[in-house]
Design an enzyme around this catalytic site. Structure first.
Site, PDB file in Angstrom:
ATOM      1  N   GLU A 135      -5.790 -26.850 -29.327  1.00 40.34           N
ATOM      2  CA  GLU A 135      -6.472 -28.056 -28.735  1.00 40.34           C
ATOM      3  C   GLU A 135      -6.325 -29.056 -29.806  1.00 40.34           C
ATOM      4  OE1 GLU A 135     -10.079 -25.876 -26.345  1.00 40.34           O
ATOM      5  OE2 GLU A 135     -10.167 -25.769 -28.492  1.00 40.34           O
ATOM      6  N   ASP A 138     -16.288 -31.771 -31.069  1.00 41.47           N
ATOM      7  CA  ASP A 138     -15.134 -32.417 -31.667  1.00 41.47           C
ATOM      8  C   ASP A 138     -15.431 -33.904 -31.992  1.00 41.47           C
ATOM      9  OD1 ASP A 138     -14.460 -30.134 -30.625  1.00 41.47           O
ATOM     10  OD2 ASP A 138     -12.841 -31.323 -29.404  1.00 41.47           O
TER      11      ASP A 138
HETATM   12  C1  FRU Z   1     -12.248 -28.355 -28.707  1.00 45.90           C
HETATM   13  C2  FRU Z   1     -12.357 -28.659 -27.395  1.00 45.90           C
HETATM   14  C3  FRU Z   1     -11.581 -29.702 -26.532  1.00 45.90           C
HETATM   15  C4  FRU Z   1     -12.328 -30.090 -25.450  1.00 45.90           C
HETATM   16  C5  FRU Z   1     -13.655 -30.262 -25.744  1.00 45.90           C
HETATM   17  C6  FRU Z   1     -14.737 -30.046 -24.848  1.00 45.90           C
HETATM   18  O1  FRU Z   1     -13.428 -27.932 -29.302  1.00 45.90           O
HETATM   19  O2  FRU Z   1     -12.471 -27.341 -26.572  1.00 45.90           O
HETATM   20  O3  FRU Z   1     -10.428 -28.923 -26.339  1.00 45.90           O
HETATM   21  O4  FRU Z   1     -11.640 -31.348 -25.135  1.00 45.90           O
HETATM   22  O5  FRU Z   1     -13.704 -29.289 -26.964  1.00 45.90           O
HETATM   23  O6  FRU Z   1     -15.834 -30.166 -25.459  1.00 45.90           O
END
Ligand code: FRU
Length: 523
Positions: free
Chosen positions: A234, A53
């Site tokens: 998320e 992300d």
């Molecule tokens: C989304 C996610 C978030 C988390 C991160 C961990 O892709 O699952 O919710 O904070 O990636 O790398």
């Protein structure tokens, strides 16, 4: 859904061997030779190793900052850090050292950052405003012990514009008192009317909102979810946006969803509604898709963009958790989408959040060719495009003069590997077929389905704006009313673009084709 299901890697190995205290430094460079196989030439990629992300994006003193989920020790997901890069134009990126490392509270999961211009936090001064990053501390030890409160929200701040960071001494600032296993990704926005900071975070299938006057002390104010939806949410992002051509301001809530996206797996979605400083009220019961493709996840926006432009710009992670860790790149894994401007328009079906490629991408145009009034009745190779695997196409189709059953274009190489984009007037759909984009298939799910995007093809015109960058395609339809982002991995770069028409003719009223420069210094 449990985290170890989302990241199908052997968590135990990571916990035991990698731990959460990696201290490796990343080299600073912008002039590496970015020539390795499948490496996009005008999308952001990490120099090496794993990225997911986009995080903590803000604009300050002429620089766009981009942080990202990063594991510097491997090309698969592991204990997360925040990688860092900056750009003056959103297109050319300078890699910077890792900004946030795991610590005794855990690894550093996703979150946002704001420029605290009035020094409400007291962590800087009005002359030298602090940048405040909000992120989730994820504690693998707690996760293994099944404590359920292993995700907590914390702060870090920078007093030099985002280059050096200090974790806040009082972390976590939002503990996980309810013991919610999925409790993460805090992102903050300023709410002018109530003069409060508002933090949104994902709590399994809901978004929880908190308010604060100083970015440190947070009070829970409300939550938002959809009746009956128990998918994992998320990376929420709440922000105001002006409706195009009016003074009306609406609020957008972006959430990324872990399953059942329109073309499978994970995708970014949004709600439009109102936010009164306490509650977010959505205009509709269901969310809309920010992108119909398989590869635009965790899309979030930049904080502190210059007010006068009233622009909202953001970027997404150009992959999908279904196969992100197995894509056939060697030194690095994953790219970001092109940076996009979001605009809110009113349509017959309510408000529509449009996505457009940022104008700054025009800096990359090299040679151009214009073709007007072109009738395609069978197949035509576009010889005008010098490098089809690094190209931009702006195409206006005259649908009124098109009587073909199905028409579109394909990109291919001499190994028979291809990507086919087809429009069908009778089904009102665009389809993207990457099932034959590589002779050796690295994953079943990646090659399983032909993707579809609903488009109204009964109109007089269809406008397409397309970017092809070695291993990805982004298609912006009718000035951003819909968009499609997809990745692919041909064993040899695609060499040819051809237009085709089945049973009839299709008409291109106007088109421009460009080859694009690389953003990396590849001299
Ligand atoms: C989304 C996610 C978030 C988390 C991160 C961990 O892709 O699952 O919710 O904070 O990636 O790398």
């Amino acid at each position: 859904m449990k985290l170890f299901k989302i990241f199908p890697i052997t968590f135990a190995i990571i916990i035991v061997f990698a731990g959460c205290l990696s201290t490796k430094e990343e080299p600073v460079s912008s002039s590496l030779e970015y020539q390795d196989k499948h490496r996009p030439q005008f999308h952001f990629t990490p120099q090496a190793n794993w990225m997911n992300d986009p995080n903590g994006m803000f604009y300050f003193k002429g620089k766009y900052h981009l942080f990202y989920q990063y594991f510097p020790d491997s090309t698969v997901w592991g204990p997360m850090h925040w990688g860092h890069a900056e750009s003056s134009d959103l297109v050319h990126w300078q890699h910077l050292p890792i900004a946030l490392y795991p610590d005794s509270l855990g690894c550093i999961f996703s979150g946002g950052a704001v420029v605290d211009n009035n020094n409400t936090s007291g962590l800087g001064s009005e002359k030298n405003p602090p940048i405040i990053a909000t992120f989730t501390h994820h504690d693998f030890v707690g996760e293994k012990a099944k404590t359920n409160d292993f995700q907590k929200q914390s702060l870090a701040y920078s007093l030099n514009g985002g280059y050096d960071w200090k974790k806040y001494d009082g972390n976590p600032v939002i503990p996980n008192v309810e013991k919610i296993k999925d409790f993460r990704d805090p992102k903050v926005v300023w709410h002018e009317e109530s003069k409060n900071w508002i933090l949104s975070l994902a709590a399994y299938d809901k978004v929880k909102f908190y308010s604060s006057q100083n970015l440190i002390d947070w009070t829970f104010i409300s939550d938002f979810g959809i009746e009956g939806d128990n998918r994992l949410w998320e990376c929420p992002d709440l922000f105001p946006i002006q409706v195009e051509g009016s003074n009306e301001v609406k609020w957008v809530l972006i959430v990324s969803i872990q399953k059942e996206a329109p073309n499978g797996g994970t995708a970014s979605s949004y709600f439009i509604g109102d936010f009164d400083g306490k509650n977010f009220i959505s205009d509709a019961d269901n969310q809309k898709w920010l992108d119909w493709g398989t590869d635009n996840y965790a899309f979030v926006t930049w904080n502190n963009l210059p007010e006068k432009h009233r622009q909202v710009k953001g970027i997404g992670w150009m992959s999908n958790w279904q196969y992100a860790q197995t894509v056939p790149t060697e030194k690095w894994r994953s790219a970001m989408t092109l940076p996009r401007e979001l605009r809110l328009s009113q349509s017959s079906e309510g408000y529509l959040l449009k996505s457009l490629p940022v104008k700054e991408l025009q800096f990359l145009r090299k040679d151009s060719a214009t073709i007007s009034n072109l009738e395609i009745s069978d197949e035509k190779i576009i010889k005008e495009i010098q490098n089809p695997s690094q190209a931009e196409m702006v195409v206006d189709l005259n649908l009124a003069k098109t009587d073909s059953d199905a028409f579109g274009f394909k990109i291919y190489n001499d190994l028979g590997e291809k990507l086919v984009i087809e429009f069908n007037k009778s089904t009102n759909q665009m389809s993207v077929d990457r099932t034959q984009s590589n002779v050796t298939k690295f994953s079943d799910v990646f090659y399983e389905d032909v993707h579809t995007v609903p488009i109204d093809l009964s109109q007089e015109e269809l406008k397409l704006h397309i970017f092809i960058d070695v291993a990805s395609i982004e298609i912006f339809i009718n000035d951003g009313e819909a968009s499609y982002t997809g990745i692919f991995f041909p064993s040899k770069d695609f060499e040819t673009i051809a237009l085709f028409s089945k049973n009839g003719e299709f008409n291109i009223s106007n088109s421009k084709f460009y080859s694009l420069n690389s953003i990396w210094n590849t001299e």
